[in-house]
Scaffold this motif. Structure first.
Motif, mmCIF file in Angstrom:
data_model
loop_
_atom_site.group_PDB
_atom_site.id
_atom_site.type_symbol
_atom_site.label_atom_id
_atom_site.label_comp_id
_atom_site.label_asym_id
_atom_site.label_seq_id
_atom_site.Cartn_x
_atom_site.Cartn_y
_atom_site.Cartn_z
ATOM 1 N N ARG A 344 6.463 13.597 58.055
ATOM 2 C CA ARG A 344 6.883 12.777 57.240
ATOM 3 C C ARG A 344 5.718 12.179 56.018
ATOM 4 O O ARG A 344 4.762 12.153 56.395
ATOM 5 C CB ARG A 344 7.235 11.379 57.684
ATOM 6 C CG ARG A 344 8.480 11.207 58.922
ATOM 7 C CD ARG A 344 9.117 10.056 59.032
ATOM 8 N NE ARG A 344 10.007 10.415 60.135
ATOM 9 C CZ ARG A 344 11.314 10.633 60.011
ATOM 10 N NH1 ARG A 344 11.622 11.019 58.652
ATOM 11 N NH2 ARG A 344 12.421 10.815 60.990
ATOM 12 N N GLY A 345 6.447 12.214 54.715
ATOM 13 C CA GLY A 345 5.351 11.685 53.735
ATOM 14 C C GLY A 345 6.160 10.594 53.155
ATOM 15 O O GLY A 345 6.551 9.562 54.002
ATOM 16 N N ASP A 346 5.885 10.343 51.956
ATOM 17 C CA ASP A 346 6.317 8.890 51.305
ATOM 18 C C ASP A 346 7.508 9.029 50.752
ATOM 19 O O ASP A 346 8.077 10.242 50.285
ATOM 20 C CB ASP A 346 5.332 8.744 50.014
ATOM 21 C CG ASP A 346 3.763 8.418 50.425
ATOM 22 O OD1 ASP A 346 3.720 7.730 51.426
ATOM 23 O OD2 ASP A 346 3.053 8.866 49.446
ATOM 24 N N GLY A 347 8.367 8.095 50.723
ATOM 25 C CA GLY A 347 9.663 8.052 50.545
ATOM 26 C C GLY A 347 10.583 9.123 51.134
ATOM 27 O O GLY A 347 10.894 9.213 52.476
ATOM 28 N N ASP A 348 11.278 10.091 50.669
ATOM 29 C CA ASP A 348 12.211 11.229 50.907
ATOM 30 C C ASP A 348 11.487 12.351 51.198
ATOM 31 O O ASP A 348 12.062 13.287 50.979
ATOM 32 C CB ASP A 348 13.403 11.063 49.998
ATOM 33 C CG ASP A 348 14.274 10.130 50.061
ATOM 34 O OD1 ASP A 348 14.412 9.430 51.243
ATOM 35 O OD2 ASP A 348 15.389 10.048 49.283
ATOM 36 N N VAL A 349 9.989 12.318 51.482
ATOM 37 C CA VAL A 349 9.533 13.670 51.665
ATOM 38 C C VAL A 349 9.184 13.586 53.323
ATOM 39 O O VAL A 349 8.789 13.012 54.048
ATOM 40 C CB VAL A 349 7.972 13.526 51.036
ATOM 41 C CG1 VAL A 349 7.242 14.797 51.370
ATOM 42 C CG2 VAL A 349 8.210 13.245 49.555
ATOM 43 N N ASN A 367 12.037 17.915 49.435
ATOM 44 C CA ASN A 367 11.022 17.305 48.604
ATOM 45 C C ASN A 367 9.530 17.428 48.849
ATOM 46 O O ASN A 367 8.665 16.574 48.597
ATOM 47 C CB ASN A 367 11.142 15.734 48.202
ATOM 48 C CG ASN A 367 12.739 15.655 47.698
ATOM 49 O OD1 ASN A 367 13.086 16.247 47.120
ATOM 50 N ND2 ASN A 367 13.396 14.251 48.000
ATOM 51 N N ASP A 368 9.255 18.682 49.750
ATOM 52 C CA ASP A 368 7.951 18.694 50.196
ATOM 53 C C ASP A 368 7.576 20.323 50.105
ATOM 54 O O ASP A 368 7.552 21.040 51.127
ATOM 55 C CB ASP A 368 7.763 18.429 51.796
ATOM 56 C CG ASP A 368 6.616 18.118 51.993
ATOM 57 O OD1 ASP A 368 5.460 18.636 51.436
ATOM 58 O OD2 ASP A 368 6.447 17.813 53.241
ATOM 59 N N THR A 393 -0.019 13.260 59.911
ATOM 60 C CA THR A 393 -0.080 13.545 58.247
ATOM 61 C C THR A 393 -1.406 13.591 57.984
ATOM 62 O O THR A 393 -1.766 13.963 56.744
ATOM 63 C CB THR A 393 0.794 12.353 57.721
ATOM 64 O OG1 THR A 393 0.099 11.051 58.201
ATOM 65 C CG2 THR A 393 2.108 12.173 58.065
#
Length: 403
Positions: A344-349, A367-368, A393
């Motif tokens: 998982r990244g930030d927001g919808d990433v 989105n990545d 991460t």
């Protein structure tokens, strides 16, 4: 002079003829297409083009002048009606053309609803080509009610466009979840939320029983749970079927499409096939891939082999889907996975990595682009990193390529 004829003026056909010339083929090349347009991109049809964000000329893969400059004869609006493998000829209208090598890049056709359940009513449509999108564009008016049948990528992309244009969208998927055939539950969960956040009435585990109409035009739908939906039009996205009719009539072997060997040659030594219509050997079965990347790579492989290279097709599957502001990029094939690792990244990433045991099979990246590019390269290199390193991460993904 040697004559290569390519039947099917889509992405695969255009890629094949361009590759032949680029690699020095100096014989005659004819590219034949059913539609009256030069080869064009299909993915933007139901997205940027339908949204009015792309002009028709920008759809064309190359300017029409390219074909004349390269000495490639274009025969457009000219369906082939028969192939005679023994004589090495084919019929186009009243003309009979002789070939030395024939390449079938006939593509695929969207599956339609049966007439028995209202599939022949006016306003029930599929997205296949330019004519289809031009015909339906006027129906995409704010406030119009559309029913989308099918929760695969085609249906979800259509739902995204309709919702962005302000339509009232109902989408039904008879399977337990959207994307069930092609993606993990985690990816389904992501896109379910995205669509519902955009106001789509998304119903899973619910099929279409039949459509209703007035004076021949669709006005409603009765669903498998007994509920009803009032509609102004219906879009059907329930998959595609490879166009094998010409090949079947010519006596070619059909197996999940027009069957080819590893080089792209069919059961006839002078006929080849590539793109959506063709299947090729992969892990003991005839695999058929429906993607732009496959159409290009397979068609270029066939062109190389017509020139005598004997190059086996090494499929490197990759796909993409644009829905709202989400760009989904997929690498690899997830068949046989038994574990999903999520990063998982930030927001919808977010990215979902498919493993079979310790072996990395595929990746869905939302989105990545960095995760997608690293995952794609790892799969192509045959490398399988530690799943926990992917989940963390703090891990520099690029470092995994050197491990």
């Amino acid at each position: 002079m040697k004559h290569v004829i390519v039947v099917g003026a889509g992405q695969a056909g255009a890629s094949c003829v361009a590759r032949l010339r680029a690699k020095g083929f100096d014989g005659q090349i004819t590219l034949i297409g059913e539609e009256p347009f030069p080869p064009y991109q299909r993915p933007p049809l139901s997205k940027a083009y339908l949204l009015g964000e792309m002009e028709r000329d920008r759809l064309y893969l190359r300017p029409e002048s390219f074909y004349a400059e390269q000495g490639i004869t274009l025969k457009l609006g000219a369906p082939v009606t028969a192939i005679d493998p023994a004589a090495q000829t084919l019929r186009v209208g009243d003309d009979v053309l002789r070939y030395d090598d024939l390449v079938l890049t006939t593509g695929s056709t969207p599956r339609r609803l049966p007439a028995a359940i209202g599939g022949d009513l006016d306003g029930v449509m599929v997205v296949r080509g330019l004519h289809d999108v031009d015909a339906m564009a006027a129906r995409f008016a704010k406030g119009a009610r559309v029913l989308i049948v099918g929760g695969g990528y085609i249906g979800l992309e259509a739902a995204a466009v309709a919702a962005k244009l302000g339509l009232k969208v109902t989408l039904v998927e008879m399977a337990d979840r959207i994307l069930q055939r092609v993606a993990a539950p985690e990816t389904s969960d992501f896109f379910r939320k995205v669509h519902r956040d955009h106001g789509v009435d998304l119903r899973e585990g619910v099929g279409l029983d039949h459509l209703t109409g007035t004076e021949g035009h669709v006005t409603g739908a009765v669903l498998s749970d007994g509920s009803t939906v009032q509609v102004d039009f219906v879009l059907v996205g329930v998959g595609i079927a490879p166009n094998t009719q010409l090949a079947e009539a010519a006596g070619l072997t059909i197996d999940n499409g027009i069957a080819t060997d590893a080089n792209g040659r069919t059961s006839d030594p002078h006929i080849w096939a590539a793109g959506d219509c063709a299947s090729f050997p992969w892990q003991g079965q005839q695999m058929r891939l429906e993607s732009v990347g496959n159409a290009i790579d397979q068609a270029e492989c066939v062109a190389d082999n017509i020139l005598g290279n004997a190059r086996a097709y090494d499929a490197k599957p990759w796909f993409w889907s644009d829905q709202y502001e989400v760009k989904l990029q997929i690498a690899g094939l997830n068949a046989g996975y038994d574990r999903i690792v999520t990063r998982r990244g930030d927001g919808d990433v977010v990215s979902h990595w498919y493993f079979a045991g310790d072996r990395l099979l595929a990746i869905d990246a939302m989105n990545d682009p960095r995760a997608y590019m690293v995952g794609k390269r790892l799969i192509e290199m045959g490398k399988s990193p530690d799943p926990e390193a992917i989940r963390d991460t703090g891990t520099d993904l690029k470092a995994l390529l050197k491990a």
